[in-house]
Scaffold this motif. Sequence first.
Motif, short mmCIF file in Angstrom:
data_model
loop_
_atom_site.label_atom_id
_atom_site.label_comp_id
_atom_site.label_asym_id
_atom_site.label_seq_id
_atom_site.Cartn_x
_atom_site.Cartn_y
_atom_site.Cartn_z
N MET A 1 14.49 -31.70 15.84
CA MET A 1 13.15 -31.12 15.90
C MET A 1 13.16 -29.65 15.48
O MET A 1 12.29 -29.19 14.75
N ARG A 2 14.17 -28.93 15.95
CA ARG A 2 14.27 -27.50 15.59
C ARG A 2 14.46 -27.35 14.09
O ARG A 2 13.85 -26.46 13.46
N ARG A 3 15.30 -28.19 13.51
CA ARG A 3 15.54 -28.08 12.07
C ARG A 3 14.27 -28.37 11.29
O ARG A 3 13.94 -27.67 10.33
N ALA A 4 13.55 -29.41 11.70
CA ALA A 4 12.32 -29.76 11.00
C ALA A 4 11.30 -28.62 11.09
O ALA A 4 10.64 -28.28 10.10
N SER A 5 11.19 -28.00 12.27
CA SER A 5 10.25 -26.89 12.43
C SER A 5 10.68 -25.67 11.64
O SER A 5 9.84 -24.93 11.12
N ALA A 6 11.98 -25.44 11.55
CA ALA A 6 12.47 -24.31 10.75
C ALA A 6 12.08 -24.47 9.29
O ALA A 6 11.73 -23.50 8.60
N MET A 7 12.11 -25.71 8.79
CA MET A 7 11.70 -25.95 7.41
C MET A 7 10.20 -25.73 7.24
O MET A 7 9.74 -25.25 6.20
N ASN A 8 9.43 -26.04 8.28
CA ASN A 8 7.99 -25.78 8.21
C ASN A 8 7.71 -24.28 8.22
O ASN A 8 6.78 -23.81 7.55
N ASP A 9 8.50 -23.52 8.98
CA ASP A 9 8.38 -22.06 8.94
C ASP A 9 8.59 -21.54 7.51
O ASP A 9 7.84 -20.69 7.03
N LYS A 10 9.64 -22.06 6.86
CA LYS A 10 9.93 -21.60 5.50
C LYS A 10 8.82 -21.98 4.53
O LYS A 10 8.50 -21.22 3.61
N MET A 11 8.23 -23.16 4.75
CA MET A 11 7.13 -23.57 3.89
C MET A 11 5.96 -22.59 4.05
O MET A 11 5.37 -22.15 3.05
N MET A 12 5.63 -22.21 5.29
CA MET A 12 4.52 -21.29 5.52
C MET A 12 4.79 -19.93 4.87
O MET A 12 3.88 -19.29 4.34
N GLU A 13 6.03 -19.49 4.90
CA GLU A 13 6.38 -18.22 4.25
C GLU A 13 6.07 -18.29 2.76
O GLU A 13 5.48 -17.36 2.18
N SER A 14 6.45 -19.39 2.13
CA SER A 14 6.19 -19.55 0.70
C SER A 14 4.70 -19.70 0.42
O SER A 14 4.18 -19.18 -0.56
N LEU A 15 4.02 -20.43 1.30
CA LEU A 15 2.60 -20.66 1.11
C LEU A 15 1.81 -19.37 1.18
O LEU A 15 0.87 -19.16 0.40
N ALA A 16 2.18 -18.47 2.10
CA ALA A 16 1.46 -17.20 2.23
C ALA A 16 1.52 -16.38 0.94
O ALA A 16 0.58 -15.65 0.61
N VAL A 17 2.60 -16.53 0.21
CA VAL A 17 2.73 -15.83 -1.07
C VAL A 17 1.91 -16.53 -2.15
O VAL A 17 1.36 -15.88 -3.06
N TYR A 18 1.79 -17.83 -2.03
CA TYR A 18 1.13 -18.65 -3.05
C TYR A 18 -0.40 -18.58 -2.97
O TYR A 18 -1.08 -18.61 -4.00
N ILE B 1 2.41 -27.73 -0.75
CA ILE B 1 3.05 -27.99 0.54
C ILE B 1 3.94 -29.22 0.47
O ILE B 1 5.09 -29.21 0.91
N MET B 2 3.41 -30.29 -0.10
CA MET B 2 4.18 -31.54 -0.16
C MET B 2 5.39 -31.39 -1.08
O MET B 2 6.48 -31.87 -0.77
N ASN B 3 5.22 -30.69 -2.19
CA ASN B 3 6.34 -30.47 -3.10
C ASN B 3 7.44 -29.65 -2.43
O ASN B 3 8.64 -29.89 -2.63
N PHE B 4 7.04 -28.66 -1.62
CA PHE B 4 8.04 -27.84 -0.93
C PHE B 4 8.90 -28.72 -0.04
O PHE B 4 10.13 -28.69 -0.10
N HIS B 5 8.26 -29.51 0.82
CA HIS B 5 9.03 -30.32 1.76
C HIS B 5 9.85 -31.39 1.05
O HIS B 5 11.00 -31.63 1.41
N GLU B 6 9.27 -32.04 0.06
CA GLU B 6 10.02 -33.07 -0.66
C GLU B 6 11.23 -32.48 -1.37
O GLU B 6 12.31 -33.08 -1.38
N SER B 7 11.09 -31.29 -1.93
CA SER B 7 12.20 -30.67 -2.65
C SER B 7 13.30 -30.18 -1.70
O SER B 7 14.42 -29.91 -2.14
N HIS B 8 12.97 -30.07 -0.41
CA HIS B 8 13.97 -29.67 0.58
C HIS B 8 14.45 -30.84 1.43
O HIS B 8 15.07 -30.64 2.49
N GLY B 9 14.16 -32.06 0.98
CA GLY B 9 14.66 -33.24 1.68
C GLY B 9 13.77 -33.77 2.78
O GLY B 9 14.19 -34.63 3.55
N GLY B 10 12.54 -33.28 2.86
CA GLY B 10 11.62 -33.73 3.90
C GLY B 10 10.73 -34.86 3.43
O GLY B 10 10.68 -35.20 2.25
N ASN B 11 10.04 -35.44 4.38
CA ASN B 11 9.07 -36.51 4.12
C ASN B 11 7.73 -36.06 4.68
O ASN B 11 7.41 -36.35 5.84
#
Length: 364
Positions: free
Chosen positions: A148-165, A179-189
Amino acid sequence: MLHKERFQKLVEILNEQKLDAVFLAPSSDLKYITGLDFRSDSRLKGALISKEGESFFLCPSLHRDDVESVREEMHILEWNDVDWFQGAFRRGLQLVGLDGHLRIAFTRGIEAGDMIEAVEGLNVQCVNGFSLLFPMRSIKSKEELELMRRASAMNDKMMESLAVYLRPGLYEDEIIKFIMNFHESHGGNPRVPGVATGVNSSKPHYGRDNNRAIEENDIVLVDCGGWYDGYSHDMTRTFFVGAPTEEQRKVYEIVLEAQLAAEEKVAVGAIPSEIDKTARDIITEYGYGDSFNHRLGHGIGMDGHEAPYISQGNHVPLVEGNCFSIEPGIYLKGKFGVRIEDLVVLTESGREIINHYPKHLQVL
């Protein structure tokens, strides 16, 4: 592979609830107990587990190679498109010693028609098993919490990128794809995220009724969830692209105050209804009570929504291992909405918030 400790705990629950068996159709419940990850389709499949700890897997013939991991631990009852599944289901009941009047719980992932066909002509009382595994699944192991922590850490990183975008002119669909491309490219679903700009944010679960573009001095509400290694993340942030109005700033600060106050109430033994009340009372005191029209939070794990629910109707004390969201919101019809969501877990050392992306008011 079969999770033996979970299997045995489920057998104990069956006996406590005076159930003869449970049928686990394709769902996260099935995966949680057996490790088998199937989707529901036109061919019924699933595991039946009896109160004596006997079990069988009802398996369409074309899936026989997909159940190799449990063949040594469960009887496999195959059926084909000619004979259909009723005969195999009955043979399975006999094989595990079930006859006479039976109380069988059916969990998620089975269509009503299939359930009726399976027990037709048998002396079986069908029991709603939707919440049967809640006591088990709501208490996460240390290994589950790490996922769960790892999944949430990836969501944190996505939000960081999104704020710039984010910028004026971007359409909601473009933000969703980012958003979906970010998670898919990092191994998420990822699930399809909720992205609502401007007036669309006034709908708590905006259904993509239109594809609005970000305007100058606009509001963007982003609710993003999905899975990494089978465990969920979920977080909501509300951004301002350009300066917010005075009313928007006021509402944001109220929601943040309510969110922080509710998180402070989270502890082992805390009552979910009282945590909900903490946030709801703050929002009501400011005159926006009618504009907070959903529960404060939901449990999360293998599913995006599961027990425990942080709601006005839940009076069951929280325990170590619980993981859930705290997400108050204010939604002003025809104007805008604000929601802030974090995930919180209860560990042996206390409360832990597993989202770390900032939640102070951000002007991009």
